[in-house]
Design an enzyme around this catalytic site. Structure first.
Site, PDB file in Angstrom:
ATOM      1  N   THR A  12      60.163  35.595  42.876  1.00 31.25           N
ATOM      2  CA  THR A  12      59.997  37.052  42.889  1.00 31.25           C
ATOM      3  C   THR A  12      58.609  37.502  42.439  1.00 31.25           C
ATOM      4  O   THR A  12      58.285  38.679  42.537  1.00 31.25           O
ATOM      5  CB  THR A  12      61.057  37.718  41.995  1.00 31.25           C
ATOM      6  OG1 THR A  12      60.929  37.213  40.663  1.00 31.25           O
ATOM      7  CG2 THR A  12      62.461  37.441  42.513  1.00 31.25           C
ATOM      8  N   GLY A  13      57.781  36.583  41.934  1.00 30.13           N
ATOM      9  CA  GLY A  13      56.443  36.941  41.493  1.00 30.13           C
ATOM     10  C   GLY A  13      55.437  36.972  42.626  1.00 30.13           C
ATOM     11  O   GLY A  13      55.773  36.711  43.794  1.00 30.13           O
ATOM     12  N   VAL A  15      52.832  34.998  43.368  1.00 31.28           N
ATOM     13  CA  VAL A  15      52.596  33.717  44.039  1.00 31.28           C
ATOM     14  C   VAL A  15      53.841  33.296  44.818  1.00 31.28           C
ATOM     15  O   VAL A  15      53.744  32.797  45.943  1.00 31.28           O
ATOM     16  CB  VAL A  15      52.186  32.640  43.019  1.00 31.28           C
ATOM     17  CG1 VAL A  15      52.092  31.270  43.694  1.00 31.28           C
ATOM     18  CG2 VAL A  15      50.846  32.994  42.385  1.00 31.28           C
ATOM     19  N   ARG A  40      66.517  37.120  34.538  1.00 35.55           N
ATOM     20  CA  ARG A  40      66.176  38.537  34.726  1.00 35.55           C
ATOM     21  C   ARG A  40      66.123  38.921  36.196  1.00 35.55           C
ATOM     22  O   ARG A  40      66.455  40.041  36.582  1.00 35.55           O
ATOM     23  CB  ARG A  40      64.822  38.826  34.058  1.00 35.55           C
ATOM     24  CG  ARG A  40      64.387  40.276  34.085  1.00 35.55           C
ATOM     25  CD  ARG A  40      63.059  40.440  33.380  1.00 35.55           C
ATOM     26  NE  ARG A  40      62.020  39.617  33.990  1.00 35.55           N
ATOM     27  CZ  ARG A  40      60.802  39.487  33.487  1.00 35.55           C
ATOM     28  NH1 ARG A  40      60.477  40.082  32.363  1.00 35.55           N
ATOM     29  NH2 ARG A  40      59.913  38.726  34.104  1.00 35.55           N
ATOM     30  N   SER A  41      65.704  37.979  37.048  1.00 36.00           N
ATOM     31  CA  SER A  41      65.560  38.271  38.477  1.00 36.00           C
ATOM     32  C   SER A  41      66.702  37.727  39.316  1.00 36.00           C
ATOM     33  O   SER A  41      66.768  37.997  40.522  1.00 36.00           O
ATOM     34  CB  SER A  41      64.237  37.687  38.992  1.00 36.00           C
ATOM     35  OG  SER A  41      63.136  38.288  38.341  1.00 36.00           O
ATOM     36  N   CYS A 128      42.936  28.843  39.824  1.00 33.00           N
ATOM     37  CA  CYS A 128      42.452  29.560  41.006  1.00 33.00           C
ATOM     38  C   CYS A 128      40.925  29.582  41.090  1.00 33.00           C
ATOM     39  O   CYS A 128      40.349  29.342  42.162  1.00 33.00           O
ATOM     40  CB  CYS A 128      43.010  30.974  41.027  1.00 33.00           C
ATOM     41  SG  CYS A 128      42.870  31.859  39.450  1.00 33.00           S
ATOM     42  N   GLN A 155      36.945  38.016  38.260  1.00 35.35           N
ATOM     43  CA  GLN A 155      38.286  37.689  38.705  1.00 35.35           C
ATOM     44  C   GLN A 155      39.197  38.907  38.823  1.00 35.35           C
ATOM     45  O   GLN A 155      39.251  39.761  37.937  1.00 35.35           O
ATOM     46  CB  GLN A 155      38.897  36.643  37.769  1.00 35.35           C
ATOM     47  CG  GLN A 155      38.133  35.320  37.830  1.00 35.35           C
ATOM     48  CD  GLN A 155      38.689  34.249  36.919  1.00 35.35           C
ATOM     49  OE1 GLN A 155      37.921  33.508  36.315  1.00 35.35           O
ATOM     50  NE2 GLN A 155      39.997  34.143  36.805  1.00 35.35           N
ATOM     51  N   HIS A 248      38.976  36.582  43.984  1.00 44.75           N
ATOM     52  CA  HIS A 248      38.017  36.311  42.916  1.00 44.75           C
ATOM     53  C   HIS A 248      36.619  36.134  43.513  1.00 44.75           C
ATOM     54  O   HIS A 248      36.458  35.598  44.616  1.00 44.75           O
ATOM     55  CB  HIS A 248      38.376  35.026  42.177  1.00 44.75           C
ATOM     56  CG  HIS A 248      39.611  35.107  41.335  1.00 44.75           C
ATOM     57  ND1 HIS A 248      40.281  36.280  41.068  1.00 44.75           N
ATOM     58  CD2 HIS A 248      40.287  34.125  40.659  1.00 44.75           C
ATOM     59  CE1 HIS A 248      41.325  36.014  40.282  1.00 44.75           C
ATOM     60  NE2 HIS A 248      41.347  34.720  40.025  1.00 44.75           N
TER      61      HIS A 248
END
Length: 343
Positions: A12-13, A15, A40-41, A128, A155, A248
């Site tokens: 759910t994030g 990434v 939580r998700s 990253c 960034q 970035h």
């Protein structure tokens, strides 16, 4: 073509969502797909390629019959990686948990794909900012030995997760509406003080170490040494957070052992897979986050000679942090493993 059972931990994030976008875009050969997250998700419904998937709470048993486990990062990596490996999955991890483990390959597929075959169930995705720099360094490194690198990063807030993206949104709206600005995420959620990022620049990413450098800065140093298997390169970094959503930017100064001309560098970079040269100062053509966001490539411009050292070049390098800096790099590792039968 054989298809694989895939799990996404942290689905759910930012990434995790990018994993889904890329799996569809790249026609990744998946059979069953399992979306995992924290309690939580759990229970959320995600529609993907015309099918509804229910997000499940991750447990040790979530990885039964999974071939490839894409970990989006965070503390869940250390909690579930060993369980996933025990169930026979290959974990490709976006967190910092395993990057410097000598038993775990740290991979940018265009740079050191040969190290993938050394895996023992876990492969680490680099930071990253490290990935983006490594993509620009590799074609030049192949041409001439690099003595020293001085890098300053600019960034995007995407590097701090979806919450930081939302906070930038909320802060800009508050300023426009002349309301109080709240800051709870940056420079890092776990720190005692937080600063506004909207219309600001924060010269801190992650916590400070005793020597005055941040963890983020030293990640770039140590990870680059490991990826290139060259611990003689001098590398110093300054990492900065700017009010940009994603992509970035990095100013990189490179000192070589021998001459690499500007024209030679442009040709080497342009020929390297995953790199696009945008360098025409007279026409004001150079990479910018506004135009490199949601792109898979790393863009290089402002290529010019450093007149203060014998063999120096300056580069301006920009890449989408969520794509090549995270989800795309991880998925490319999986694609390489499938293509070369090293799962």
């Amino acid at each position: 073509m054989k298809k694989y059972n895939v799990a996404i931990l942290g689905a759910t994030g930012a990434v995790g969502q990018e994993f889904l976008n890329l799996i569809e875009e790249r026609n990744f050969p998946f059979d069953n797909l399992k979306l995992l997250a924290s309690s939580r998700s759990a229970g959320k419904i995600i529609t993907f390629m015309g099918k509804d998937y229910t997000v499940e709470e991750a447990t040790d048993d979530s990885f039964k019959d999974i071939d490839i486990a894409l970990f989006a990062g965070g503390s869940a990596s250390t909690k579930f990686a060993s369980a996933a490996v025990k169930h026979g999955a290959v974990v490709i991890d976006n967190s910092s948990a395993f990057r410097m483990d000598p038993e775990v390959p740290l991979i940018v597929p265009e740079v050191n794909p040969e190290d993938i075959q050394k895996h023992k169930g876990i492969i680490a995705n680099p930071n990253c900012s490290t990935i983006i720099m490594a993509m620009a360094l590799k074609p030049l490194y192949n041409q001439a030995k690099i003595k020293r690198i001085v890098v300053s990063t600019y960034q995007a807030v995407s590097g701090a997760g979806k919450e930081a993206i939302d906070e930038l949104d909320n802060q800009v709206a508050a300023i426009v509406e002349n309301k109080p600005v709240e800051a709870t995420i940056l420079p890092s959620a776990g720190l005692p003080k937080h600063y506004q990022i909207a219309f600001n620049v924060i010269p801190q990413i992650d916590a400070f170490l005793e020597d005055g450098y941040t963890k983020e800065e030293m990640k770039m140093v140590h990870e680059t040494h490991k990826i290139f298997n060259d611990y003689n390169m001098g590398i110093t970094a300054t990492t900065i957070r700017i009010p940009v959503y994603r992509s970035h930017s990095e100013s990189i100064n490179i000192e070589f052992d021998e001459e690499v001309s500007v024209e030679e560098a442009k040709k080497l970079l342009a020929a390297f897979p995953g790199v696009i040269v945008q360098d025409n100062p007279q026409e004001q053509i150079y990479p910018m986050p506004l135009f490199t966001s949601n792109q898979n490539e790393v863009f290089v411009g402002r290529i010019r000679k450093d007149e203060t050292v014998a063999h120096g070049l300056n580069l301006w390098v920009v890449g989408d942090q969520i794509r090549k800096g995270a989800a795309l790099n991880a998925l490319q590792i999986a694609e390489y493993m499938i293509e070369h039968n090293v799962l």
